[in-house]
Design an enzyme around this catalytic site. Structure first.
Site, PDB file in Angstrom:
ATOM      1  N   ARG A   4      33.359  39.619  33.604  1.00 60.86           N
ATOM      2  CA  ARG A   4      34.693  39.827  33.052  1.00 60.86           C
ATOM      3  C   ARG A   4      35.473  38.515  32.938  1.00 60.86           C
ATOM      4  O   ARG A   4      36.402  38.409  32.159  1.00 60.86           O
ATOM      5  CB  ARG A   4      35.456  40.853  33.848  1.00 60.86           C
ATOM      6  CG  ARG A   4      35.630  40.506  35.296  1.00 60.86           C
ATOM      7  CD  ARG A   4      36.500  41.493  35.963  1.00 60.86           C
ATOM      8  NE  ARG A   4      37.632  41.827  35.139  1.00 60.86           N
ATOM      9  CZ  ARG A   4      38.669  41.023  34.922  1.00 60.86           C
ATOM     10  NH1 ARG A   4      38.661  39.822  35.429  1.00 60.86           N
ATOM     11  NH2 ARG A   4      39.669  41.413  34.159  1.00 60.86           N
ATOM     12  N   ARG A  49      40.917  45.823  36.997  1.00 64.59           N
ATOM     13  CA  ARG A  49      40.969  44.500  36.362  1.00 64.59           C
ATOM     14  C   ARG A  49      41.582  44.525  34.953  1.00 64.59           C
ATOM     15  O   ARG A  49      40.953  44.129  33.982  1.00 64.59           O
ATOM     16  CB  ARG A  49      39.587  43.861  36.337  1.00 64.59           C
ATOM     17  CG  ARG A  49      38.805  43.896  37.616  1.00 64.59           C
ATOM     18  CD  ARG A  49      39.352  43.079  38.758  1.00 64.59           C
ATOM     19  NE  ARG A  49      39.336  41.664  38.547  1.00 64.59           N
ATOM     20  CZ  ARG A  49      38.314  40.853  38.853  1.00 64.59           C
ATOM     21  NH1 ARG A  49      37.207  41.383  39.320  1.00 64.59           N
ATOM     22  NH2 ARG A  49      38.402  39.559  38.655  1.00 64.59           N
ATOM     23  N   PRO A  50      42.783  45.066  34.756  1.00 62.05           N
ATOM     24  CA  PRO A  50      43.388  45.047  33.417  1.00 62.05           C
ATOM     25  C   PRO A  50      43.654  43.622  32.925  1.00 62.05           C
ATOM     26  O   PRO A  50      43.606  42.676  33.721  1.00 62.05           O
ATOM     27  CB  PRO A  50      44.689  45.807  33.606  1.00 62.05           C
ATOM     28  CG  PRO A  50      44.974  45.791  35.049  1.00 62.05           C
ATOM     29  CD  PRO A  50      43.667  45.645  35.765  1.00 62.05           C
ATOM     30  N   ILE A  51      43.914  43.472  31.642  1.00 59.32           N
ATOM     31  CA  ILE A  51      44.188  42.138  31.084  1.00 59.32           C
ATOM     32  C   ILE A  51      45.506  42.131  30.324  1.00 59.32           C
ATOM     33  O   ILE A  51      45.727  41.291  29.446  1.00 59.32           O
ATOM     34  CB  ILE A  51      43.035  41.690  30.147  1.00 59.32           C
ATOM     35  CG1 ILE A  51      42.799  42.714  29.031  1.00 59.32           C
ATOM     36  CG2 ILE A  51      41.759  41.425  30.932  1.00 59.32           C
ATOM     37  CD1 ILE A  51      41.880  42.227  27.929  1.00 59.32           C
ATOM     38  N   LYS A 107      32.921  27.673  41.288  1.00 59.71           N
ATOM     39  CA  LYS A 107      32.638  28.643  40.219  1.00 59.71           C
ATOM     40  C   LYS A 107      33.916  28.942  39.438  1.00 59.71           C
ATOM     41  O   LYS A 107      33.918  28.938  38.204  1.00 59.71           O
ATOM     42  CB  LYS A 107      32.126  29.943  40.828  1.00 59.71           C
ATOM     43  CG  LYS A 107      32.097  31.129  39.877  1.00 59.71           C
ATOM     44  CD  LYS A 107      31.537  32.392  40.505  1.00 59.71           C
ATOM     45  CE  LYS A 107      32.551  33.195  41.232  1.00 59.71           C
ATOM     46  NZ  LYS A 107      33.439  34.035  40.418  1.00 59.71           N
ATOM     47  N   ASN A 108      35.023  29.174  40.156  1.00 57.49           N
ATOM     48  CA  ASN A 108      36.235  29.625  39.475  1.00 57.49           C
ATOM     49  C   ASN A 108      37.015  28.505  38.792  1.00 57.49           C
ATOM     50  O   ASN A 108      38.035  28.764  38.165  1.00 57.49           O
ATOM     51  CB  ASN A 108      37.114  30.415  40.452  1.00 57.49           C
ATOM     52  CG  ASN A 108      36.456  31.729  40.857  1.00 57.49           C
ATOM     53  OD1 ASN A 108      35.473  32.150  40.230  1.00 57.49           O
ATOM     54  ND2 ASN A 108      36.948  32.346  41.903  1.00 57.49           N
ATOM     55  N   ARG A 117      25.622  35.193  41.901  1.00 63.16           N
ATOM     56  CA  ARG A 117      26.661  34.955  40.887  1.00 63.16           C
ATOM     57  C   ARG A 117      27.608  33.855  41.335  1.00 63.16           C
ATOM     58  O   ARG A 117      28.139  33.118  40.510  1.00 63.16           O
ATOM     59  CB  ARG A 117      27.480  36.240  40.645  1.00 63.16           C
ATOM     60  CG  ARG A 117      26.739  37.330  39.926  1.00 63.16           C
ATOM     61  CD  ARG A 117      27.670  38.434  39.524  1.00 63.16           C
ATOM     62  NE  ARG A 117      28.810  37.915  38.756  1.00 63.16           N
ATOM     63  CZ  ARG A 117      29.817  38.682  38.337  1.00 63.16           C
ATOM     64  NH1 ARG A 117      29.827  39.968  38.633  1.00 63.16           N
ATOM     65  NH2 ARG A 117      30.809  38.173  37.631  1.00 63.16           N
ATOM     66  N   CYS A 142      35.515  46.399  37.650  1.00 56.60           N
ATOM     67  CA  CYS A 142      34.314  46.060  38.429  1.00 56.60           C
ATOM     68  C   CYS A 142      34.477  46.728  39.795  1.00 56.60           C
ATOM     69  O   CYS A 142      35.401  47.505  40.021  1.00 56.60           O
ATOM     70  CB  CYS A 142      34.197  44.547  38.569  1.00 56.60           C
ATOM     71  SG  CYS A 142      35.526  43.862  39.563  1.00 56.60           S
ATOM     72  N   VAL A 171      45.930  41.839  46.823  1.00 57.30           N
ATOM     73  CA  VAL A 171      45.677  41.365  45.454  1.00 57.30           C
ATOM     74  C   VAL A 171      44.880  42.360  44.625  1.00 57.30           C
ATOM     75  O   VAL A 171      45.208  42.650  43.481  1.00 57.30           O
ATOM     76  CB  VAL A 171      44.967  39.984  45.477  1.00 57.30           C
ATOM     77  CG1 VAL A 171      44.648  39.504  44.065  1.00 57.30           C
ATOM     78  CG2 VAL A 171      45.833  38.958  46.208  1.00 57.30           C
ATOM     79  N   ASP A 173      39.468  36.156  48.104  1.00 58.50           N
ATOM     80  CA  ASP A 173      38.012  35.981  48.031  1.00 58.50           C
ATOM     81  C   ASP A 173      37.386  35.694  49.396  1.00 58.50           C
ATOM     82  O   ASP A 173      36.159  35.752  49.518  1.00 58.50           O
ATOM     83  CB  ASP A 173      37.654  34.846  47.053  1.00 58.50           C
ATOM     84  CG  ASP A 173      38.013  35.225  45.631  1.00 58.50           C
ATOM     85  OD1 ASP A 173      38.092  34.321  44.785  1.00 58.50           O
ATOM     86  OD2 ASP A 173      38.254  36.416  45.383  1.00 58.50           O
TER      87      ASP A 173
HETATM   88  C1  EPZ Z   1      40.330  35.202  39.559  1.00 51.99           C
HETATM   89  O1  EPZ Z   1      40.171  36.490  38.994  1.00 51.99           O
HETATM   90  C2  EPZ Z   1      39.018  34.891  40.261  1.00 51.99           C
HETATM   91  N1  EPZ Z   1      37.925  34.875  39.292  1.00 51.99           N
HETATM   92  C3  EPZ Z   1      38.748  35.942  41.331  1.00 51.99           C
HETATM   93  O2  EPZ Z   1      37.548  35.561  42.008  1.00 51.99           O
HETATM   94  C4  EPZ Z   1      39.904  35.930  42.321  1.00 51.99           C
HETATM   95  O3  EPZ Z   1      39.691  36.942  43.282  1.00 51.99           O
HETATM   96  C5  EPZ Z   1      41.221  36.179  41.585  1.00 51.99           C
HETATM   97  O4  EPZ Z   1      41.380  35.197  40.534  1.00 51.99           O
HETATM   98  C6  EPZ Z   1      42.430  36.088  42.512  1.00 51.99           C
HETATM   99  O5  EPZ Z   1      42.472  34.843  43.114  1.00 51.99           O
HETATM  100  C7  EPZ Z   1      37.760  33.773  38.518  1.00 51.99           C
HETATM  101  O6  EPZ Z   1      38.524  32.825  38.581  1.00 51.99           O
HETATM  102  C8  EPZ Z   1      36.585  33.794  37.580  1.00 51.99           C
HETATM  103  P1  EPZ Z   1      43.974  37.719  38.669  1.00 51.99           P
HETATM  104  P2  EPZ Z   1      41.295  37.058  37.947  1.00 51.99           P
HETATM  105  O7  EPZ Z   1      44.196  37.782  37.205  1.00 51.99           O
HETATM  106  O8  EPZ Z   1      41.782  35.955  37.104  1.00 51.99           O
HETATM  107  C9  EPZ Z   1      45.681  42.152  38.251  1.00 51.99           C
HETATM  108  C10 EPZ Z   1      35.443  35.857  42.942  1.00 51.99           C
HETATM  109  O9  EPZ Z   1      35.044  36.563  43.885  1.00 51.99           O
HETATM  110  N2  EPZ Z   1      45.853  41.819  36.830  1.00 51.99           N
HETATM  111  O10 EPZ Z   1      44.731  36.712  39.473  1.00 51.99           O
HETATM  112  O11 EPZ Z   1      40.736  38.257  37.288  1.00 51.99           O
HETATM  113  C11 EPZ Z   1      44.212  42.208  38.681  1.00 51.99           C
HETATM  114  O12 EPZ Z   1      43.677  43.503  38.419  1.00 51.99           O
HETATM  115  C12 EPZ Z   1      36.414  36.448  41.945  1.00 51.99           C
HETATM  116  O13 EPZ Z   1      35.098  34.669  42.734  1.00 51.99           O
HETATM  117  C13 EPZ Z   1      46.535  42.708  36.006  1.00 51.99           C
HETATM  118  O14 EPZ Z   1      46.966  43.778  36.436  1.00 51.99           O
HETATM  119  O15 EPZ Z   1      42.424  37.504  38.983  1.00 51.99           O
HETATM  120  C14 EPZ Z   1      44.311  41.909  40.155  1.00 51.99           C
HETATM  121  O16 EPZ Z   1      44.649  43.091  40.855  1.00 51.99           O
HETATM  122  C15 EPZ Z   1      36.760  37.895  42.231  1.00 51.99           C
HETATM  123  N3  EPZ Z   1      46.706  42.375  34.696  1.00 51.99           N
HETATM  124  C16 EPZ Z   1      45.456  40.914  40.247  1.00 51.99           C
HETATM  125  O17 EPZ Z   1      46.214  41.082  39.030  1.00 51.99           O
HETATM  126  C17 EPZ Z   1      46.238  41.186  34.172  1.00 51.99           C
HETATM  127  O18 EPZ Z   1      46.449  40.933  32.963  1.00 51.99           O
HETATM  128  C18 EPZ Z   1      45.014  39.448  40.359  1.00 51.99           C
HETATM  129  O19 EPZ Z   1      44.176  39.198  39.254  1.00 51.99           O
HETATM  130  C19 EPZ Z   1      45.544  40.302  35.026  1.00 51.99           C
HETATM  131  C20 EPZ Z   1      45.377  40.630  36.354  1.00 51.99           C
END
Ligand code: EPZ
Length: 441
Positions: free
Chosen positions: A91, A120-122, A21-22, A395, A115, A325, A303
């Protein structure tokens, strides 16, 4: 919909893992970088894939599905405004920013919001795109990003964010000049995306390490790409097999993607071996307590934290599971406690005192991985459990109940209205449709 699940049976047989999926979600978004046709193989039949398909179609892509193949062609970006109702459902769709910004020079997208597992900030996505030349403002609730030109830059990520790494890679692959991305995420899904972009004519090196070098190219062409196996689905079934005992072959696995899980299974005393086409797990379900700390790849994947914690409720001894994380990823603990599990939360750690057996209960899934944890716990519990909100599980897991039934588990999907042990209430037409086909054919 819910799952009805009677526990206490060992699992026997083989189960095939679907495409990741990811990996497929960012790769579907990357298909918007070319007007040529892209063919993706081993695409899993998941709600999130359906949602991403809807987003891309509303922005101008033509998409056809045949079994596990997806044909995507985006002759032009017809609408630069991403649909609010779909973005808010998933998201992960934020990763269309990079490709659409490159293709159309403009995108309007609602901030995806948080969520169940965190806010989940960006911010790191936006910082990276701005470093490449995008101007991003907030306008009437939409992020409005514009970039007549994207130019290569040196970008350092404060945290190896998976999504931010993907968005930046997809914006930089056709930027003018070179981009160096430091402290990049190293997950296998990043490598699959980079391989896909290189197959389209991209020039990306270092994916899978913390430094990714991207030489901008002018155009990308269509390609056919096979999605890597889903290491998290594989890990979830491996953990379920370890919990139930029996003899299970989990097929379509790349063991190197699961090195941290396999190392923990060894510490737990679980019997397993790598075979030509997968990983075989066997035993009587007994296991030793271990400590787990989630990390970014190649550390223990966040995960798999929920299903691993559910497994450790059965271990001999006390385990400490630390989630580094996400800030709120213990939603499954309360539900496990209702099955009799002895777990207490201290800060970012869960202390789990293992015991012989849990008891069945009526449970509610809060997110897809918590749902997998509840399925694992119910598979080992005495009695019949109900697991509600299984749309969370759909999902990220393709036909979980069908795959588990193939291993001998007593699990079936039922309408919410069905009474335990009673007749199924006549499912509404929509439910019937939902049950039979997750994807428009
Ligand atoms: C990806 O999410 C995966 N989703 C998640 O899988 C997975 O848990 C995560 O990576 C970590 O491995 C997909 O690939 C679709 P991150 P992502 O950006 O990209 C913070 C599942 O169950 N952060 O690595 O959103 C964030 O809040 C899902 O399949 C910021 O603060 O993860 C988190 O605490 C859940 N600012 C941490 O970083 C940002 O701009 C890691 O997030 C981006 C992230």
């Amino acid at each position: 919909m819910k799952f009805m699940l009677t526990g206490g049976r060992p699992l026997k047989g083989s189960v095939d893992v679907s495409g990741a999926k990811n990996a497929v979600l960012p790769i579907m978004a990357a298909a918007m970088l070319t007007g040529d046709e892209v063919v993706l193989e081993d695409v899993p039949d998941l709600l999130d894939v359906t949602t991403m398909r809807g987003v891309l179609e509303m922005m101008g892509a033509r998409i056809e599905r045949a079994g596990h193949s997806l044909r995507i062609q985006a002759p032009a970006v017809l609408d630069i405004e991403a649909p609010y109702e779909l973005i808010s459902k998933m998201r992960a769709s934020i990763v269309i920013m990079g490709p659409v910004l490159r293709r159309a020079g403009h995108i309007r997208i609602p901030p995806p919001g948080g969520c169940a597992i965190g806010s989940r900030p960006i911010n790191w996505h936006l910082k990276g795109l701005e470093a490449l030349g995008a101007r991003i403002t907030m306008d009437h609730g939409f992020l409005d990003a514009r970039a007549e030109r994207l130019r290569g830059a040196r970008i350092y990520l404060d945290f190896p964010s998976v999504g931010a790494t993907e968005n930046i890679m997809m914006a930089a692959v056709c930027a003018e000049g070179d981009t160096i991305l430091e402290n990049a995420a190293q997950e296998p899904e990043i490598v699959d995306l980079a391989n896909f972009l290189n197959e389209m004519g991209g020039r990306i090196r270092g994916a899978g390490t913390s430094v990714i070098q991207i030489k901008g190219v002018k155009t990308l062409t269509g390609t056919t790409h096979c999605i890597i196996p889903d290491r998290i689905e594989a890990g979830s079934f491996i953990l379920m097999a370890a919990a139930c005992g029996g003899d299970v072959l989990v097929r379509n696995v790349i063991p190197a993607h699961l090195a941290s899980l396999l190392a923990k299974l060894q510490e737990m005393g679980v019997s397993f071996q790598e075979e030509d086409d997968g990983i075989r797990i066997w035993g009587d379900g007994r296991l030793r307590a271990v400590d787990i700390k989630t990390q970014t790849h190649p550390g223990f994947p966040t995960d798999l934290q929920a299903p691993a914690l559910a497994l450790l409720t059965r271990a001999e001894g006390t385990s400490v599971i630390t989630e580094t994380v996400f800030e709120n990823r213990f939603m499954h603990v309360e539900e496990l406690r209702r099955m009799g599990a002895d777990i207490r939360i201290e800060g970012r750690s869960a202390i789990v005192c293992g015991q012989e057996r849990l008891s069945a209960a009526t449970l509610t899934a809060s997110d897809l991985r918590a749902g997998a944890a509840l399925v694992l716990a119910a598979l080992t519990a005495e009695g019949t459990s109900e697991i509600r909100n299984v749309h969370h599980i759909d999902r990220g897991y393709e036909g979980m109940e069908l795959k588990l039934r193939g291993l001998g588990a007593a699990i079936r999907r039922a309408p919410d209205g069905e009474q335990p042990g009673g007749e199924a209430a006549a499912p509404a037409a929509a439910e019937r449709g939902a049950r039979l086909c997750l994807l428009p054919r």
